[in-house]
Structures are given as C-alpha cells and as structure tokens.
Design an enzyme around this catalytic site. Structure first.
Site, PDB file in Angstrom:
ATOM      1  N   HIS A   1     -16.537   4.982  55.307  1.00  0.00           N
ATOM      2  CA  HIS A   1     -17.222   6.210  55.521  1.00  0.00           C
ATOM      3  C   HIS A   1     -18.719   6.445  55.385  1.00  0.00           C
ATOM      4  CE1 HIS A   1     -13.468   9.203  54.747  1.00  0.00           C
ATOM      5  NE2 HIS A   1     -13.248   7.970  55.268  1.00  0.00           N
TER       6      HIS A   1
ATOM      7  N   HIS B   1      -5.555   1.048  57.042  1.00  0.00           N
ATOM      8  CA  HIS B   1      -4.463   1.295  56.481  1.00  0.00           C
ATOM      9  C   HIS B   1      -3.364   0.381  55.866  1.00  0.00           C
ATOM     10  CE1 HIS B   1      -5.179   5.642  58.498  1.00  0.00           C
ATOM     11  NE2 HIS B   1      -6.149   5.163  57.406  1.00  0.00           N
TER      12      HIS B   1
END
Length: 747
Positions: free
Chosen positions: A104, A283
């Site tokens: 992020h 993920h």
C-alpha cells in the site's frame, strides 16, 4: 474544571479563544482554501523544504552504506515471527501484514504524473495515512519502530517499509528479485497532490460499501466505449489504493470489477500479466479482516484523540485486535497455508465454484460452494477453522478471458508464476525511484529493466573546454535561431518530473518515439536533425549537443539584452536507443498542458477538470521549482519565443532576454478581454486607444492575476530588475537542464 474544546467546535468554525479565526494553529476553519477554493496555491512549491527536514545536513547514501544489510534483514525476519500483546500477529507471523504495508505504500504510484509510490514514505502522513484502504497500517509501522529507532537516520522509513516487505516474502519461502535503498523520507503532509474530486468525511465511520460516488472521477459506465477514469487519477475511488474489492460500487459483479482492475493497474504502470501476478501472488499470504461492523470503528489517525498517540481506527469490540480485528470489512483467508508461498490461491480459485456471502461486518465476499473444499485455520484460535474466502476482485481474474488465460498459464507453470510475481513486486516497490544511479545496496539486480528507462554506456569522450567552444561555434554556424535552439533544448529537458525521476534531457529521447511525434514537439524535429549533424562532426552525443545549443541561445539572447553571461554546461549525457525506450509508458509523459511552452491539448476539459494554470503549477512542482524560479523561467522562455503557437511573448524583440513579458503583464494602461466564453484565450488592448497588442492564455495572465506570482513578477518588471532577471533565469535554466543528471549529483 477547565476542559479543552472539542474538535467538533473547531470544525464548526468556532475559535477556541472566542471569535472567528483564519486557520490558526489550532486547525480551525475557515481557511484560505475554504474562503477561496479556486485560489492558485503557489505556496505548495515551498512545502517539504530544508526547514522541515531535520536530516537536511546528512548524506543519506553515505549513511545507508554503514548498514550491515544482511544483519538488518536478520533482525527484521526475527521480529516478523514474533507477536506482541497490544497487536498480536496473525498465525504468529507479521509477514502478511508487512507485505500489505509495503504494497500500500508503493501502490499509490500513478504513471500519469509519477506521484505516489513508496519513495517518500508518505503513508505516514495525511491524507494517505488515514485512507480507509490503509486501515491498521499505522500498527505495522508502530511495530517496526524499535528497528527504526536502532538504525536511526541510516535507513529511511521509506526504505525500511519496502525492505520489511521483502523480508516478509522471504521468510514465507518466496524468492524476491532484489532490493534497492535510496528513498528519502518526506517530512510533512502532502496537501497538494490531486487525489480526486470527492469530498469524504474522514471523521465518520466508513466502509467499502460507502464508496459509491464514482461519477465525479469516472465517465460512462462499465462496458461503455467512453468508460474512463479521470486523469491523472489511478485508484477507482477516493481513499482506495486500487479498486473496491467488493466490485464497483460494492455491486459484487466480477466482470465489472475486472474492467476497473485493468484500468487502475494500468494507471499504476502494470500490464495484464503483472496485474495477475501481483493479485495472485499477494493473496497467497495472510488474511482479510472483517470481524466488526465499520460503524463501530473509531476515526483514522488524523482524527484520533490525543491519547491515541497517532494510532487510529480504534476497535471497541472484544480485545480490539486478534480475532476481533477489523480492517477492510472482508473476513477470511484465500488459502489453507497463509504463511507459505505456494500456488493454492490459483488452484482454489479455479478448482471450486464460488457463491456470494457476507462477512460478519456485512461486506460482500465469496465462499466455495463445495462443502468439502479445504478450510483455513483461524489466525489466533487453536483448532478453529473457517471456509476459504475470495473477493469479487479475485473472482474477476476467473471471469475475464485475458486474466483467465494468464492464470491458467501460471497454474501450469509455478516457476513462471514465481518469477512473474518476483519481478512485478520489484517493479511495484521500485517504480518511482528513477534511474539506477539512485539505487543503493548490495541487492540491486544487475539487469536493466525497461521501466527503468535505461541508458547506454558513454560512447563519446567528455567535452573539454576547447571541444565545448568548437561545438558552440558549430551550433551558431547552423543559422538556427536562438528561439528554435532554446525551444528544442527546453523540450528535451521539460519531460523531467521529480516525482518518479523520469524524463529529462539525458538520453536525447526527444529524437525518439513517442516524444518526437508529440504535437508540442513538432517544432523541434528539423532542429534536432540539424543538431545531429553537428554532434556527429563534433564527436559529441546528441543529448549534450541539444542542451549546449540551448545554452548558446541563452547566452546570445542575454548579450542582445546587454548582459554578458556564461551559461553553465555539464557534459556527459548519452543517447538512448529506441529499444531502450518503453514507448507505452513513456507516452504518459506527454503533456496535457504545458504552460512553459503555452501548449494545451485541444480536448483538455474532456480529460481532466483541472484548469491550465493548475496544471502549470503542477508542472513547476514536478520540475522542483520555487515560485521565483517558476516566474523567472517563464519570463525568459517567453522572451526567447519558446511558445508552441507564438502567443504570450509580449515582445517585439523575440530572442532578446528582456523583461518585456513582465512589464507588459504589469502595465496598468493595458486591459485584457476574453476571446472565448470559457476564458481560455485573451486579447490585450490599450485602455485609451483600444489598440490590440497581443494574444494570451491563462498561463500568461496568471503572472499578473495571482498575488504571489505578481509579487515576484514585480521584482523583475521593475526598472532595476533586468540584471537580476538574467542571472536568475540562467540559474533556473541550468537547474532544469541538470534535473535528471543523477550520474553527477546526489539525490
């Protein structure tokens, strides 16, 4: 007992000391921006200066070199497999949490203007620190503080966050591609970057379901030919890093989600394969947190109470962490082994059919239809298991035909998937660092990658003083005007942007596609061709010759104005090849509007709502200019006739480095009249006679209309301003020509 005023009173415009105040130290309203929302905020050019930086006297490269990088990595890896009571690690491993922090931090990068990215650790400051999508990244950085405290200024927060992400991948069995230090921290909040037109109440509880107002940054609807995201934006909505994982407007539509993913990841410089690799690779680790409803969660860090000490999103349910953690509202893990690098994510995605369900927080997610599907262990409770989870943005990879083909290829070749994710992660976390000359450390890969805008090794001997003098005379011998020479040199250099260190004159990419074909550069084509012959005869690179030609133009223009100057010139530039130029991503450096050359794309209002003068300010910012430098550079370029279409010169002696631009802008005997209803073109008239003198654009008039720019223009437009103007113009000209020379300067 006296109590401090609530922020509710402050935000309501009530001064804590009685009466109203103009944005005082207490952060009260109204501010200048409240009163004058369209005011050009020139002061943004002076933010994050040396006065804000407590380490401005330190050589960061030298400090970083003192670190024993393997030892530091060992310390980080030991920390990653621990757990502390105030914020326990999922599965006894902080790795997935730190991957998210690093991702992020880097994922805010956008290719349109190079802003965002991991380069300055802006995740520490507003507004990014308090975006809903960054929920609980404040905890990750606080957990890292003991390591940062130990190493101090030898490693920036920006470098430490990325390095920690790499270490997290490595302890879970993933082979990273490399790591480079060299990122310098910012030291204050970013209140200048345009993150979008939405106005979100960051004091109120929020969730992805609340993020449904897309009309302001999107045109059309998913599936429509005109469906597009406003430039220069990259995220699908304010306060997100990429897309809403529940689908556009939380609609649960995987096909529509795939469209948003392709647009947003493309705006972040990723192609389809890199996009799949990043999503599927990221993920493979960790879990998503949605144990508690969003309206139960406290405000983000910037709105948290004083006693929270910079930590936001207080969760009052249960322990407030661990099994009760709330981050994005979606609950669960993608794989049965959330701390191991494997291909389970893709295998699960394609092996099972998935149905929509809701998390405990109410967020839309997906669960396997098959009750025999593998289950994932609880992150904190021994012996407890849960169904696997997918997000709508995960199912998108399965339904989109292009993404599906890439996934199936990765399913059949795990090594290829591993390499693709490794290189995509490296690109994600290093994309905004610029040329490899800025890279530090022992883990920098030797390979030159296309997105790094590589340059070849020098093929010419550096020009000495005699060689430079001969080349200057050869340039003058071409008969090319000072205006054309200056325009070409500036066009070569003005692509530089300090945000991601791309562009600039080194490499002479002005002579290559796509830059040579931009409308704003057509004037340079015959000039470059003539200078190519001069370079070949003089034994110099084309890049050096173009810049030196601009220096010749400035010297001659100053002489014509009665000033003898020596314009600095530092040789050593090289010429890039077409093969070394990543055309699709370099195309993003083409200007929508360039006030320095008085150029504006014809359909500007269809592409962005930002005004030409705001884009002009933005470009001055990307060049790293101060307000006086911006004014001096523009006035000199106007005097030299460096305008795309001839408007805005305000002089009858083009090619003379005069102050005519300033004296005309400041002349009270002249008035301006709009030539179009939108107010983009203007005509200058004599107040008494009505005689028309010049035509101009908003990028000309702003130097008389804006109070701060006018104040600087008055210095140069005064009777004693000529010599100062020439001196200041020469200095800023050299600054722009040298902006990308990281091979000879630090930073």
């Amino acid at each position: 007992m006296t109590q401090y005023k609530d922020y509710d009173d402050v935000l309501a415009g009530k001064c804590p000391f009685g009466g109203d105040t103009l944005g005082g130290a207490q952060g009260s309203s109204p501010t200048l921006s409240d009163w004058y929302p369209h005011r050009l905020r020139v002061e943004q050019l002076h933010r994050d200066g040396q006065a804000a930086n407590p380490l401005s006297d330190e050589d960061y490269a030298q400090a970083f070199a003192t670190i024993d990088l393997p030892a530091l990595k060992d310390e980080i890896k030991q920390f990653l497999t621990t757990s502390v009571s105030w914020w326990p690690s999922d599965y006894g491993n902080y790795g997935p949490q730190m991957i998210r922090m690093a991702w992020h931090s880097a994922g805010t990068y956008r290719i349109a203007d190079g802003r965002g990215g991991a380069g300055q650790a802006m995740q520490r400051f507003a507004p990014i620190s308090s975006w809903w999508d960054n929920g609980n990244t404040d905890k990750s950085r606080r957990l890292l503080w003991p390591i940062k405290q130990k190493y101090g200024s030898a490693i920036s927060w920006a470098d430490l966050m990325v390095l920690t992400g790499n270490c997290a991948l490595e302890i879970m069995g993933f082979p990273t591609y490399g790591f480079a230090g060299g990122r310098r921290d910012a030291w204050e909040a970013d209140d200048a970057t345009y993150w979008g037109p939405e106005h979100i109440d960051m004091t109120a509880p929020s969730s992805y379901d609340d993020m449904v107002s897309r009309d302001q940054r999107w045109t059309g609807k998913p599936g429509d030919a005109d469906y597009q995201l406003q430039q220069p934006l990259a995220a699908s909505h304010q306060a997100l890093i990429y897309v809403n994982p529940e689908g556009p407007e939380a609609n649960g539509d995987p096909a529509a989600s795939a469209v948003d993913i392709r647009i947003t990841f493309g705006r972040m410089a990723m192609d389809d394969e890199e996009t799949v690799a990043l999503i599927a690779g990221g993920h493979a680790f960790g879990k998503s947190h949605g144990a508690v409803a969003a309206d139960r969660i406290g405000p983000p860090p910037e709105n948290a109470p004083m006693e929270a000490m910079g930590l936001g999103w207080h969760n009052p349910e249960g322990a407030g962490h661990g099994a009760d953690t709330m981050t994005n509202g979606i609950e669960g893990s993608w794989t049965p082994n959330p701390t191991t690098w494997d291909n389970d994510y893709l295998e699960n995605l394609f092996r099972f059919e998935w149905e929509q369900t809701r998390s405990p927080a109410g967020a839309l997610q997906w669960t396997p239809v098959d009750p025999a599907a593998p289950r994932t262990p609880d992150a904190h409770r021994e012996g407890v298991e849960h169904p696997l989870m997918m997000m709508t943005s995960d199912i998108a990879l399965k339904v989109d035909p292009v993404y599906r083909e890439i996934c199936e290829r990765f399913l059949g070749d795990f090594d290829a998937f591993t390499l693709a994710f490794s290189k995509a992660w490296y690109k994600l976390t290093h994309r905004d660092m610029g040329p490899k000359a800025r890279y530090l450390g022992s883990e920098v890969p030797a390979e030159d990658l296309p997105w790094q805008d590589p340059l070849p090794e020098p093929t010419h001997q550096p020009l000495d003083a005699a060689g430079t003098a001969r080349l200057k005379e050869a340039i003058r011998g071409t008969g090319l005007s000072a205006s054309d020479l200056a325009y070409t040199a500036f066009s070569s250099a003005v692509t530089y942007r300090d945000s991601d260190k791309r562009g600039g004159a080194n490499g002479a990419r002005l002579a290559l596609a796509p830059q040579k074909d931009w409308l704003v550069n057509r004037r340079t084509v015959p000039v470059v061709q003539a200078l190519r012959g001069v370079a070949e005869q003089g034994g110099a690179s084309l890049a050096d010759t173009i810049v030196l030609a601009g220096c010749v133009a400035v010297e001659d223009a100053a002489r014509a104005a009665g000033h003898e100057v020596d314009v600095p010139f530092t040789g050593g530039r090289v010429d890039a090849t077409q093969e070394q130029t990543d055309v699709p991503t370099f195309e993003w450096l083409a200007p929508l509007s360039d006030g320095f050359r008085n150029y504006t794309q014809a359909d500007l209002t269809e592409v962005t709502p930002v005004s030409p003068e705001q884009l002009f300010l933005d470009k001055a910012d990307l060049l790293g200019l101060t307000a006086p430098e911006w004014v001096a550079l523009t006035g000199g370029l106007r005097a030299l006739g460096c305008n795309h279409d001839g408007t805005g010169t305000f002089t009858d002696r083009v090619g003379t480095l005069s102050t005519d631009f300033f004296t005309t802008v400041l002349d009270p005997g002249l008035q301006w009249r709009k030539l179009d209803e939108a107010g983009t073109r203007f005509c200058l008239e004599d107040r008494e006679s009505g005689e028309q003198r010049h035509e101009a654009t908003r990028d000309d008039l702003v130097f008389g209309a804006n109070a701060q720019l006018r104040a600087v223009a008055e210095v140069y437009g005064s009777a004693d301003g000529g010599a100062r103007f020439v001196r200041d113009f020469v200095a800023v000209w050299d600054k722009v020509m040298m902006a990308d020379r990281y091979d000879v300067k630090a930073g």
